[in-house]
Design a protein around this motif. Structure first.
Motif: not given
Lengths: 279, 306
Positions: A27-28, A31, A265, A269-279
């Protein structure tokens, strides 16, 4: 608090774990638009488990095992690596690192054993990332939970990877998984070693055994026992203290470099997105 | 159960509801792997599954928690949120009609609060929205950082299925939520979840065993159908294990979807079981709701007003 054997039970269901990890790798990798896996094979349990899992996930033709011996690497290391490659039929590449390491050493007097070990680990990392581009595969990590907690690895060296399927398994649990996957007896029975210098073994260098420390780690980390409770349950206070300090001292190796905050941001710290964003 | 003549509103007095009718309800458990933060692709995935469920003559199709957005959103929350009146929701509600539909989304309120929400629609109308009450913020979870909490567990009337309570994931871990839905006299509890696998020492994933235990326990205690729909796929190393399941009012598992793989399991739920089970074990009849209310008032005085 009473310490019963349930609390220190490190038994895994290896078939279930293998299924999850095989799917994780596939999967990783897929993707991100890749189809292949690259990793460094040392002939030890950890990288051999990764080899078997990667083959299950991607097929042997899509897996590249890279061996990167230095002149002090043991014959055993090469022999066991070759056995894994032959057993799985994966693609393989041998890249000796002696010329470039020794060229560096020629300019650098008094390099300690530890610095040399780290230098070799980082040299191997640059080769793996170059092969990642050449082979169009993601670098699969081979660090286990015991090593990650104790900081027993080289930052930006063997700790570097794109994905790590085995980082949540203690060494004791990797043995169970290795057996299930069919890793050979020669690998299962030898003393774990980074082959950092002649005769080096992990347990000799650390000063304690993996089974012993895994039993302590699972209580401290997973079951959230406090050190004082563990002393009362019979663990050696000095041993606990040493392990707790190792975990704390090496936290930096498990994180991105710290960034000086200036704006509203900031990465992670406060720019917090998952690594798998949009995949 | 109430079929056509009565409007399906949440405020419908329960006395007017006909008991669950005999017959079989075909429920489609849409165990999908949503794309993290890509709403258009997920809307399409819903339309595909809805079409497949219709082809199999389903009466109701249920998607997992946050099915339109994916789970581990963090700052993406504000980029994928929708008001409940949005076109995307209208689109899937319309596509599912006349079937019943349960789906998960990030709801943005007029005041720009964000909720982890579950909708129920049927016959092309949005009937009810449940906002997740219990937002886990421990271990790997950080929902309270991003979501506002819902404030009620309100049941609603669904055609054929009867009185239904929705829950989202962690809601099922709070015994009070089930007790409230029991007081609401539900015939079915639909719980949509995004549960990552944890605990690999036993024959099955430990979290999967826990969900099955909860579903069976509540089904039996409430004498109601309990349906749990989980997702599959990975997000940032989390493995969502699937194993969606339907449990009858006697606490027995009627159907179980596979682990790890996407699937559209069709479950036949025999609605006559509800009546039979309540004749055999009339726990709901014997429940002393007024006693519970008085006891809770007493406890409220002690804990909050002393």
């Amino acid at each position: 608090m009473k310490l019963d054997s349930d609390q220190t039970d490190l038994t895994i269901n290896p078939a279930l774990v293998a299924e999850i990890l095989e799917r994780f790798i596939r999967n990783e990798i897929e993707r991100t638009g890749f189809r292949r896996a690259v990793f460094g094979l040392s002939g030890g349990i950890d990288s051999s488990v990764v080899a078997y899992l990667a083959v299950r996930a991607m097929g042997p033709e899509n897996v590249l095992a890279v061996t990167m011996p230095y002149k002090t690497s043991s014959e055993e290391t090469l022999r066991d690596s070759r056995a894994v490659i032959a057993d799985l039929g994966v693609q393989s590449l041998e890249v000796p690192i002696t010329p470039q390491i020794d060229a560096y050493l020629a300019h650098m007097p008094n390099v300690s054993r530890m610095r040399l070990a780290n230098k070799c680990a980082r040299e191997r990392m640059t080769i793996l990332y170059d092969q990642s581009a050449a082979f169009e595969g993601l670098v699969v990590g081979t660090s286990n939970k015991t090593e990650l907690l104790l900081g027993y690895g080289t930052q930006f060296g063997d700790l570097a990877s794109a994905i790590n399927p085995i980082g949540d398994l203690y060494k004791t649990q990797l043995r169970q998984l290795a057996k299930h996957l069919g890793v050979g007896d020669a690998i299962l029975k030898k003393a774990p070693s980074g082959d950092l210098w002649v005769g080096q073994t992990d347990e000799g260098e650390l000063g304690f055994g993996y089974e012993e420390v895994d039993r302590l780690l699972v209580l401290l980390v997973d079951r959230r026992w406090q050190p004082a409770q563990l002393v009362r349950a019979g663990f050696d206070a000095e041993f606990i203290d040493r392990v707790v300090r190792m975990i704390r001292r090496n936290q930096y190796k498990r994180r991105l470099p710290v960034i000086a905050k200036l704006t509203h941001r900031t990465m992670d710290r406060d720019f917090r997105y998952p690594r798998d964003w949009g995949t | 159960m109430s079929t056509t003549s009565e409007p399906n509103t949440a405020s419908q007095p329960t006395e007017n509801i006909a008991p669950a009718e005999d017959g079989t309800l075909r429920v489609a458990l849409a165990q999908i792997a949503p794309v993290l933060g890509d709403r258009p692709r997920n809307v399409q995935m819903h339309l595909d599954q809805i079409a497949a469920a219709k082809e199999q003559q389903a009466d109701l199709v249920i998607f997992p928690e946050l099915s339109l957005t994916g789970y581990f959103l963090r700052d993406i929350v504000a980029e994928v949120s929708l008001p409940r009146s949005s076109l995307e929701i209208a689109q899937i509600v319309e596509a599912a009609s006349p079937m019943g539909l349960v789906a998960g989304f990030v709801e943005e309120s007029r005041g720009h609060h964000f909720y982890n929400a579950a909708l129920y629609a049927e016959a092309g109308r949005l009937v009810h929205v449940h906002r997740k009450v219990y937002l886990p913020t421990y271990g790997l979870f950080e929902e309270q950082r991003y979501f506002s909490a819902g404030k009620r567990f309100q049941a609603f009337n669904a055609a054929r299925l009867g009185r239904v309570g929705l829950m989202i994931c962690e809601d099922l871990w709070h015994v009070s939520a089930a007790a409230i839905l029991q007081a609401e006299e539900v015939d079915a509890v639909i719980c949509i979840i995004n549960s990552p696998a944890r605990g690999v020492g036993g024959p099955n994933i430990a979290t999967a065993e826990t969900y099955e235990m909860f579903a069976r326990t509540y089904a039996q205690l409430l004498g109601a159908l309990v349906i749990v729909v989980n997702r599959v796929g990975f997000e940032d190393g989390l493995c969502f294990f699937g194993q969606s399941l339907a449990v009858g009012p006697d606490g027995r598992v009627i159907a179980r979807a596979p682990a790890f793989d996407e699937s559209l399991a069709i479950v036949s739920c025999d609605l006559a079981e509800l009546r039979r089970e309540r004749l055999i074990t009339p726990l709901g009849r014997d429940e002393q709701l007024l006693l519970t209310i008085e006891e809770l008032k007493r406890i409220k005085r002690r804990r909050y007003e002393a």
